[in-house]
Design a protein around this motif. Structure first.
Motif, PDB file in Angstrom:
ATOM      1  N   LYS A   8       7.057 -17.024  31.771  1.00 50.40           N
ATOM      2  CA  LYS A   8       6.037 -15.970  31.718  1.00 50.40           C
ATOM      3  C   LYS A   8       6.512 -14.783  30.876  1.00 50.40           C
ATOM      4  O   LYS A   8       5.733 -14.212  30.089  1.00 50.40           O
ATOM      5  CB  LYS A   8       5.722 -15.516  33.150  1.00 50.40           C
ATOM      6  CG  LYS A   8       4.678 -14.409  33.259  1.00 50.40           C
ATOM      7  CD  LYS A   8       3.306 -14.891  32.872  1.00 50.40           C
ATOM      8  CE  LYS A   8       2.263 -13.798  33.103  1.00 50.40           C
ATOM      9  NZ  LYS A   8       0.927 -14.214  32.669  1.00 50.40           N
ATOM     10  N   THR A  52       6.551 -15.719  27.026  1.00 50.81           N
ATOM     11  CA  THR A  52       5.203 -15.785  26.459  1.00 50.81           C
ATOM     12  C   THR A  52       4.569 -14.402  26.341  1.00 50.81           C
ATOM     13  O   THR A  52       3.736 -14.174  25.455  1.00 50.81           O
ATOM     14  CB  THR A  52       4.309 -16.679  27.327  1.00 50.81           C
ATOM     15  OG1 THR A  52       4.381 -16.254  28.702  1.00 50.81           O
ATOM     16  CG2 THR A  52       4.743 -18.136  27.224  1.00 50.81           C
ATOM     17  N   ASN A  72       5.503 -13.156  23.050  1.00 50.87           N
ATOM     18  CA  ASN A  72       5.137 -14.058  21.962  1.00 50.87           C
ATOM     19  C   ASN A  72       6.356 -14.823  21.432  1.00 50.87           C
ATOM     20  O   ASN A  72       6.478 -15.089  20.234  1.00 50.87           O
ATOM     21  CB  ASN A  72       4.470 -13.282  20.818  1.00 50.87           C
ATOM     22  CG  ASN A  72       3.693 -14.187  19.880  1.00 50.87           C
ATOM     23  OD1 ASN A  72       3.367 -15.318  20.224  1.00 50.87           O
ATOM     24  ND2 ASN A  72       3.435 -13.713  18.682  1.00 50.87           N
ATOM     25  N   HIS A  76       9.062 -18.240  21.704  1.00 48.34           N
ATOM     26  CA  HIS A  76       9.102 -19.651  22.081  1.00 48.34           C
ATOM     27  C   HIS A  76       9.884 -19.804  23.389  1.00 48.34           C
ATOM     28  O   HIS A  76      10.857 -19.106  23.633  1.00 48.34           O
ATOM     29  CB  HIS A  76       9.788 -20.476  20.999  1.00 48.34           C
ATOM     30  CG  HIS A  76       8.863 -20.931  19.913  1.00 48.34           C
ATOM     31  ND1 HIS A  76       7.955 -21.955  20.069  1.00 48.34           N
ATOM     32  CD2 HIS A  76       8.709 -20.480  18.651  1.00 48.34           C
ATOM     33  CE1 HIS A  76       7.290 -22.120  18.946  1.00 48.34           C
ATOM     34  NE2 HIS A  76       7.718 -21.237  18.065  1.00 48.34           N
ATOM     35  N   TYR A  77       9.409 -20.734  24.221  1.00 46.95           N
ATOM     36  CA  TYR A  77      10.176 -21.093  25.411  1.00 46.95           C
ATOM     37  C   TYR A  77      10.192 -22.613  25.544  1.00 46.95           C
ATOM     38  O   TYR A  77       9.126 -23.238  25.555  1.00 46.95           O
ATOM     39  CB  TYR A  77       9.583 -20.486  26.682  1.00 46.95           C
ATOM     40  CG  TYR A  77      10.490 -20.680  27.881  1.00 46.95           C
ATOM     41  CD1 TYR A  77      11.570 -19.837  28.086  1.00 46.95           C
ATOM     42  CD2 TYR A  77      10.299 -21.735  28.755  1.00 46.95           C
ATOM     43  CE1 TYR A  77      12.420 -20.020  29.159  1.00 46.95           C
ATOM     44  CE2 TYR A  77      11.138 -21.926  29.831  1.00 46.95           C
ATOM     45  CZ  TYR A  77      12.199 -21.067  30.030  1.00 46.95           C
ATOM     46  OH  TYR A  77      13.058 -21.251  31.081  1.00 46.95           O
ATOM     47  N   VAL A 105       6.297 -17.169  18.284  1.00 42.54           N
ATOM     48  CA  VAL A 105       5.242 -18.153  18.064  1.00 42.54           C
ATOM     49  C   VAL A 105       4.419 -17.770  16.836  1.00 42.54           C
ATOM     50  O   VAL A 105       4.163 -18.585  15.955  1.00 42.54           O
ATOM     51  CB  VAL A 105       4.349 -18.265  19.313  1.00 42.54           C
ATOM     52  CG1 VAL A 105       3.210 -19.242  19.066  1.00 42.54           C
ATOM     53  CG2 VAL A 105       5.171 -18.697  20.513  1.00 42.54           C
TER      54      VAL A 105
END
Length: 597
Positions: free
Chosen positions: A236, A239, A242, A244-245, A283
């Motif tokens: 969480k 994201t 913004n 990457h995970y 991202v």
């Protein structure tokens, strides 16, 4: 006639259940019952009346609420525990009979369970998960320093390390670090995420053995749940920025890694991510964190202007809010423009994490850890952090300081002077930023000096504009005063001599008259009693306080006496600390005299 109430069939006797009865009711062994209670967040309670809860017996047992045990009976993991108990029995039998094919089949079909639904059940909102994140971070940080142990699963230790590194990378990207403190237990960090303050402890990287009186099985059960929770929270958080995970490195870092090592494996990437010096991939590459902060600040300014126009908020409150926002913005860029190099004896991970959280650049010797951005010979390095009194080679273009300077700068929210942190110099005391200063509490002189310096810097910044105007006005006034003063000095010298002679004659006459009056009168004049107004005011205040205490009712008198007793104990403790500090300062002065410094 109504029905007679049977004894121990209602009330406390039916609201609680012993642990043995709960284990028997759920058809589990004690190990699985403990594991289930930890995962579900159900803990023992102490009833008000042990005799009623024990149905007439006064034995001290472990009690649970009956509703909690009913709640556990509907958990799907209970069936998984039962299946695993059957699985262990079958594996033991296959090993005894040497049936290796059936043993391989059983190992492939081992019953496993997930804890995702329990995390969602215990933390319905993301803020609830953030509030309870201190213990998961502390325990996962502890397990990440463990060596492989037979009591802990082999995959748990690297998982804890990966999750802690991911969270620390988020703190670096969001620059949400607030306070740092070096203690005997380890290093305390405090961050602010979405308005929630989180404080966790990271142990030092020392070689140590696990004590025998610690039950690692229970701790590993907590870790099993905490790793699942921390994985949800990290996803969480990444994201929201913004990112990457799981985190990814930029293509530049990947290319340099491939040229140096010629091997692209997951372990090397994890080490580069754990170095904290490389930026993570976003991202959408269009917007940066600084741009997002500028947009948020612009939105806040628009809202403030709208509130002022509507008349709902005063201008003073809006001004204070703007000053706090600007101060926080400067604090987040504390080490921007500073380029650090860490010597081999310095704890790399903690100092790198702190410097990177405030915009600084860090590097170290390549033999220490992978991912060093630059060498020690780089002339653009501004600070080199060392923990030895002497260095083999020194550069004139940089400062050599001890590691405590970095942490003290963060707690002081400014770059403190470097003179007290040079190599070989006795360091100033490292004060805890988590101490809440109350009225009447002891304040060490170093904290008071730091507060005075911050006030001076703030006042100097505020008065810079006023000083420029005052200098222009003052110069013109001084020129006029000088012209008038030159003409008036000569006249003043002649007048002073005549005034002094007249005053001497008048005093002689007054003394002669006073002597004649004393000879005539036989009664001596009385002296006026001198009184101190401060003492009189304190005496009056004590009398008024005594009258107020007499009017306190008996119900509140005990509470008042306890408060006053606590206040006296606090004052006594402050007095003891001041005496200790005075004794310490005297000893330090004596040592300096002995050494001749």
């Amino acid at each position: 006639m109504g029905k007679e109430k049977k004894k121990f069939k209602s009330g406390i006797a039916t609201s609680f259940i012993t642990r043995a009865s709960a284990v028997k009711r759920l058809q589990l062994n004690l190990v699985n019952f403990r594991r289930l209670c930890i995962l579900k967040g159900v803990y023992p309670v102490e009833p008000k009346s042990i005799k009623k809860a024990g149905k007439g017996q006064k034995l001290h047992r472990t009690y649970f609420r009956f509703k909690d045990i009913q709640f556990l009976a509907h958990e799907p993991i209970v069936q998984k525990f039962r299946d695993h108990r059957v699985f262990v029995r079958k594996v033991r039998k296959a090993k005894a009979k040497r049936e290796w094919t059936s043993l391989d089949r059983l190992n492939r079909n081992e019953p496993k369970y997930k804890l995702d639904h329990i995390v969602k059940e215990r933390y319905p909102t993301f803020v609830d998960a953030l509030r309870d994140l201190e213990d998961p971070l502390t325990l996962c940080s502890l397990f990440s320093t463990f060596r492989k142990n037979a009591k802990v699963k082999s995959e748990v230790l690297p998982l804890c390390r990966r999750l802690v590194v991911e969270f620390m990378n988020y703190v670096i990207a969001s620059r949400s670090l607030k306070k740092v403190f070096l203690s005997i237990k380890g290093i305390y960090f405090q961050v602010e995420i979405e308005g929630q303050l989180l404080t966790w402890l990271i142990p030092y990287n020392f070689g140590y053995s696990v004590p025998g009186d610690v039950d690692l099985k229970i701790m590993s059960t907590f870790t099993e749940f905490y790793t699942t929770l921390l994985g949800f929270v990290n996803f969480k958080l990444f994201t929201s920025l913004n990112l990457h995970y799981p985190p990814k490195l930029s293509t530049v870092v990947q290319s340099t890694k491939s040229e140096a090592d010629q091997v692209e494996d997951d372990e090397t990437v994890d080490d580069l991510i754990g170095s904290f010096v490389h930026d993570l991939v976003k991202v959408n590459q269009g917007s940066s964190i600084d741009d997002e902060e500028d947009e948020a600040n612009q939105q806040d300014q628009d809202q403030e202007e709208a509130l002022i126009a509507g008349g709902t908020v005063d201008e003073e409150t809006v001004k204070k809010a703007r000053e706090e926002r600007d101060e926080m913005k400067r604090f987040k860029k504390l080490f921007e423009g500073c380029k650090f190099f860490l010597s081999r004896e310095v704890p790399r991970e903690a100092i790198t994490f702190v410097i990177r959280c405030f915009g600084g650049q860090v590097s170290w010797d390549k033999t220490m850890f992978v991912g060093a951005p630059y060498e020690v010979s780089d002339e653009t390095i501004t600070h080199q952090i060392v923990d030895r009194p002497q260095q083999e080679k020194q550069y004139l273009s940089r400062y050599y300081i001890q590691p405590q300077w970095v942490f003290d700068c963060v707690n002081a929210r400014r770059l403190v002077p470097l003179e007290d942190y040079f190599p070989g110099v006795s360091l100033p005391p490292h004060l805890s930023p988590f101490v809440e200063e109350k009225e009447g509490s002891y304040r060490p002189p170093e904290r008071l000096a730091g507060q005075d310096e911050t006030k001076k810097t703030e006042s100097d910044e505020d008065n810079e504009e006023e000083i420029g105007e005052e200098e222009i006005i003052g110069e013109s006034e001084n020129e006029e005063d000088l012209e008038e003063g030159q003409s008036s000095d000569e006249e003043d010298d002649d007048d002073e001599t005549s005034i002094e002679e007249a005053e001497k004659k008048r005093l002689q006459q007054l003394s002669k008259q006073a002597q004649k009056q004393k000879m005539k009168l036989s009664v001596a004049a009385g002296e006026v009693e001198k009184t101190n107004p401060i003492w009189e005011a304190e005496k009056l205040a004590r009398m008024e306080r005594g009258l107020q205490e007499m009017m306190i009712p008996k119900k509140r008198k005990r509470l008042y006496d306890r408060l006053m007793k606590k206040k006296k104990e606090q004052a006594k403790e402050v007095r003891k600390l001041k005496e200790k500090r005075l004794k310490y300062d005297q000893e330090q002065k004596a040592k300096k005299k002995m050494t001749g410094t």
